[in-house]
Design an enzyme around this catalytic site. Structure first.
Site, mmCIF file in Angstrom:
data_model
loop_
_atom_site.group_PDB
_atom_site.id
_atom_site.type_symbol
_atom_site.label_atom_id
_atom_site.label_comp_id
_atom_site.label_asym_id
_atom_site.label_seq_id
_atom_site.Cartn_x
_atom_site.Cartn_y
_atom_site.Cartn_z
ATOM 1 N N GLY A 227 0.810 -1.210 0.000
ATOM 2 C CA GLY A 227 0.000 0.000 0.000
ATOM 3 C C GLY A 227 0.838 1.252 0.000
ATOM 4 O O GLY A 227 2.065 1.199 -0.149
ATOM 5 N N ASP A 228 0.139 2.369 0.196
ATOM 6 C CA ASP A 228 0.753 3.687 0.121
ATOM 7 C C ASP A 228 0.484 4.400 1.445
ATOM 8 O O ASP A 228 -0.680 4.648 1.795
ATOM 9 C CB ASP A 228 0.098 4.436 -1.055
ATOM 10 C CG ASP A 228 0.550 5.876 -1.167
ATOM 11 O OD1 ASP A 228 1.363 6.322 -0.327
ATOM 12 O OD2 ASP A 228 0.081 6.554 -2.093
ATOM 13 N N PHE A 229 1.557 4.715 2.182
ATOM 14 C CA PHE A 229 1.324 5.309 3.511
ATOM 15 C C PHE A 229 0.743 6.723 3.444
ATOM 16 O O PHE A 229 0.358 7.276 4.454
ATOM 17 C CB PHE A 229 2.543 5.205 4.420
ATOM 18 C CG PHE A 229 3.900 5.607 3.892
ATOM 19 C CD1 PHE A 229 4.089 6.792 3.199
ATOM 20 C CD2 PHE A 229 5.014 4.796 4.150
ATOM 21 C CE1 PHE A 229 5.353 7.163 2.743
ATOM 22 C CE2 PHE A 229 6.289 5.154 3.695
ATOM 23 C CZ PHE A 229 6.449 6.345 2.985
ATOM 24 N N HIS A 247 12.588 10.802 7.527
ATOM 25 C CA HIS A 247 13.614 11.739 7.016
ATOM 26 C C HIS A 247 13.558 11.900 5.491
ATOM 27 O O HIS A 247 14.158 12.813 4.945
ATOM 28 C CB HIS A 247 15.025 11.362 7.508
ATOM 29 C CG HIS A 247 15.660 10.213 6.793
ATOM 30 N ND1 HIS A 247 17.017 9.943 6.883
ATOM 31 C CD2 HIS A 247 15.147 9.249 5.985
ATOM 32 C CE1 HIS A 247 17.297 8.882 6.156
ATOM 33 N NE2 HIS A 247 16.191 8.436 5.611
HETATM 34 C C1 LIG Z 1 14.820 4.835 3.364
HETATM 35 S S1 LIG Z 1 13.858 3.412 3.073
HETATM 36 C C2 LIG Z 1 13.824 2.670 4.689
HETATM 37 C C3 LIG Z 1 13.556 1.199 4.649
HETATM 38 C C4 LIG Z 1 13.563 0.485 5.998
HETATM 39 N N1 LIG Z 1 12.545 0.993 6.892
HETATM 40 C C5 LIG Z 1 14.929 0.526 6.652
HETATM 41 O O1 LIG Z 1 15.044 0.956 7.806
HETATM 42 O O2 LIG Z 1 15.916 0.084 6.015
HETATM 43 C C6 LIG Z 1 12.198 4.079 2.911
HETATM 44 C C7 LIG Z 1 11.176 3.023 2.566
HETATM 45 O O3 LIG Z 1 9.890 3.660 2.383
HETATM 46 C C8 LIG Z 1 9.190 2.956 1.359
HETATM 47 N N2 LIG Z 1 8.174 3.834 0.776
HETATM 48 C C9 LIG Z 1 8.383 4.953 0.033
HETATM 49 N N3 LIG Z 1 7.214 5.509 -0.327
HETATM 50 C C10 LIG Z 1 6.242 4.721 0.214
HETATM 51 C C11 LIG Z 1 4.803 4.801 0.226
HETATM 52 N N4 LIG Z 1 4.186 5.803 -0.397
HETATM 53 N N5 LIG Z 1 4.102 3.852 0.903
HETATM 54 C C12 LIG Z 1 4.768 2.837 1.545
HETATM 55 N N6 LIG Z 1 6.125 2.716 1.593
HETATM 56 C C13 LIG Z 1 6.848 3.655 0.922
HETATM 57 C C14 LIG Z 1 10.304 2.623 0.360
HETATM 58 O O4 LIG Z 1 9.940 1.559 -0.497
HETATM 59 C C15 LIG Z 1 11.474 2.289 1.274
HETATM 60 O O5 LIG Z 1 11.573 0.917 1.543
#
Ligand SMILES: C[S@@+](CC[C@H](N)C(=O)[O-])C[C@H]1O[C@@H](n2cnc3c(N)ncnc32)[C@H](O)[C@@H]1O
Length: 337
Positions: A227-229, A247
Site C-alpha cells: 500500500g501507500d502510507f 527523514h
Molecule cells: C529509506 S527506506 C527505509 C527502509 C527500511 N525501513 C529501513 O530501515 O531500512 C524508505 C522506505 O519507504 C518505502 N516507501 C516509500 N514511499 C512509500 C509509500 N508511499 N508507501 C509505503 N512505503 C513507501 C520505500 O519503499 C522504502 O523501503
C-alpha cells in the site's frame, strides 16, 4: 589553525578530492573486482579480462585502491584482496557492495546538482532524473533492487542497535511502516517468540520481504500488506515502527504519514521512529550531511528533537522519550495524545 595555514589548505584539499576515492571504490564494485579475487590472487591481465577492462588502466585503479586497503599487489604484479576488499564482494551479504553502486550512480549524479538544490530548495534528483526518487526506483527495477539492498546494508547495524536498546516484550503486534525488505521486523520478532508482525510497503518491495521472512522461518508470524502510507496504514498494531522513513519527507508529507498512523491506532499504542537526531550546531555531525543528502535525493530532511516533537504534536502524538542507541540513530518514542 588559520585560513593562511598550509595545513588548513591541505585539509580542505583532502576534503575536496574525497569524491575521487569514492568514485574509484564505486568503479571497483561495479567491475566486481572483489568477486573475481574471492578465490585468490590474479595477474592484472587475467583480472582485466574477467572485468572486461583495459589492463593498464585497471592496474592504475587497483594501485590507487591498494593504498587504501582494498587490494594488495605482490612482487609478481598479481592482485589479491586487502583488508577492505571483501566489503565490495557482491556475494557477501555483510558487504557494502550495493551501497557503493547506489552512491556511485544516482546519488553521485544528483549531488552534482547540489548547488541548484541549495538555490531553490528542490531535490536535485528530480532535476537530473525528471521524477521523484521512489517512482524512479519503482520503474527502474535494477536500480530499485540495488537501493533496497543498500538500505539493508546501511541499516543492519542501526537495526541491531535499536533492537538491543528497546524492550519489545510488552507488545503483541508490531507494524513496520515502509519496512523495506523486512530486516528490522525480522530482528524485532527474533527477540520475542510471542510477537506478530505486519510489514507495510510498496507492492514492488513485498516479494523481497516475503523471501526474507521465509528464509528466517517467520512465515507464520508475519503478514505483508502492500500500500501507500499517504493513503492509509494497516490497523491493529500496538507498536508502529518507521525506520528512516520520515527523514525522506518534508514536514507536510511527514505529518500526513504520521496522521495515517494515528488513524490506524486503536486505543493505546506506541509509535517508534528510528532516525538520526541532529546535534547542536557547530559540532561535527554526519547527520548534517545526511540532511543534505535528503535535500538532494528526496526533498526530505534530518531533524532535531524539538522538530520531531512538533511533528508528533501536529499528527496527534506526544513525544515521550528519545533513546540513544549504539548506532548513530535514536529511537523516538511517542504515544497518542
Ligand atoms: C529509506 S527506506 C527505509 C527502509 C527500511 N525501513 C529501513 O530501515 O531500512 C524508505 C522506505 O519507504 C518505502 N516507501 C516509500 N514511499 C512509500 C509509500 N508511499 N508507501 C509505503 N512505503 C513507501 C520505500 O519503499 C522504502 O523501503
Amino acid at each position: 589553525m588559520s585560513s593562511s595555514d598550509p595545513a588548513a589548505t591541505l585539509r580542505v584539499v583532502q576534503m575536496l578530492t574525497a569524491y575521487w576515492r569514492a568514485q574509484a571504490i564505486y568503479v571497483a564494485a561495479k567491475l566486481r573486482v572483489s568477486d573475481h579475487l574471492r578465490d585468490g590472487p590474479l595477474p592484472a591481465d587475467e583480472l582485466a579480462l574477467r572485468c572486461d577492462s583495459d589492463p593498464s588502466t585497471l592496474t592504475r585503479l587497483m594501485r590507487a585502491l591498494a593504498g587504501e586497503g582494498f587490494f594488495h599487489e605482490d612482487l609478481e604484479g598479481r592482485f589479491s584482496l586487502g583488508p577492505l576488499g571483501g566489503c565490495l564482494d557482491s556475494g557477501n551479504p555483510a558487504s557494502a557492495y550495493a551501497t557503493a553502486i547506489m552512491l556511485g550512480e544516482e546519488h553521485f549524479a544528483a549531488w552534482g546538482q547540489l548547488l541548484e538544490s541549495v538555490r531553490d530548495g528542490q531535490p536535485a534528483f528530480q532535476k537530473v532524473y525528471h521524477q521523484e526518487v521512489f517512482a524512479y526506483y519503482r520503474e527502474h527495477t535494477e536500480s530499485g533492487d540495488v537501493f533496497h539492498r543498500a538500505m539493508g546494508e546501511l541499516s543492519r547495524s542501526t537495526h541491531r542497535a535499536a533492537v538491543a536498546a528497546y524492550d519489545f516484550a510488552g507488545f503483541q503486534h508490531v507494524v513496520d511502516v515502509g519496512g523495506g525488505r523486512g530486516e528490522l521486523l525480522s530482528a524485532i520478532l527474533a527477540t520475542q517468540e510471542h510477537l506478530r508482525g505486519t510489514l507495510y510497503e510498496q507492492a514492488a518491495v513485498i516479494p523481497q520481504a516475503e523471501a526474507l521472512f521465509h528464509q528466517r522461518g517467520l512465515d507464520s508470524r508475519v503478514s505483508t500488506v502492500a500500500g501507500d502510507f499517504f493513503q492509509s496504514v494497516p490497523p491493529g498494531g500496538d507498536c508502529y515502527v518507521l525506520s528512516t522513513v520520515i527523514h525522506d519527507w518534508t514536514d507536510e508529507d511527514s505529518i500526513r504519514i504520521l496522521r495515517n498512523v494515528r488513524k490506524a491506532v486503536r486505543g493505546k499504542a506506541t509509535l517508534l521512529l528510528l532516525e538520526r537526531v541532529l546535534k547542536e550546531p557547530n559540532q561535527p555531525d554526519f547527520g548534517r550531511f545526511s540532511d543534505l543528502n535528503m535535500l538532494v535525493m528526496t526533498g526530505g530532511r534530518e531533524r532535531t528533537q524539538d522538530q520531531f516533537a512538533t511533528l508528533y504534536q501536529e499528527a496527534g502524538f506526544q513525544l515521550t522519550r528519545v533513546i540513544r542507541t549504539a548506532s548513530t540513530s535514536c529511537i523516538i518514542e511517542g504515544r497518542p495524545r
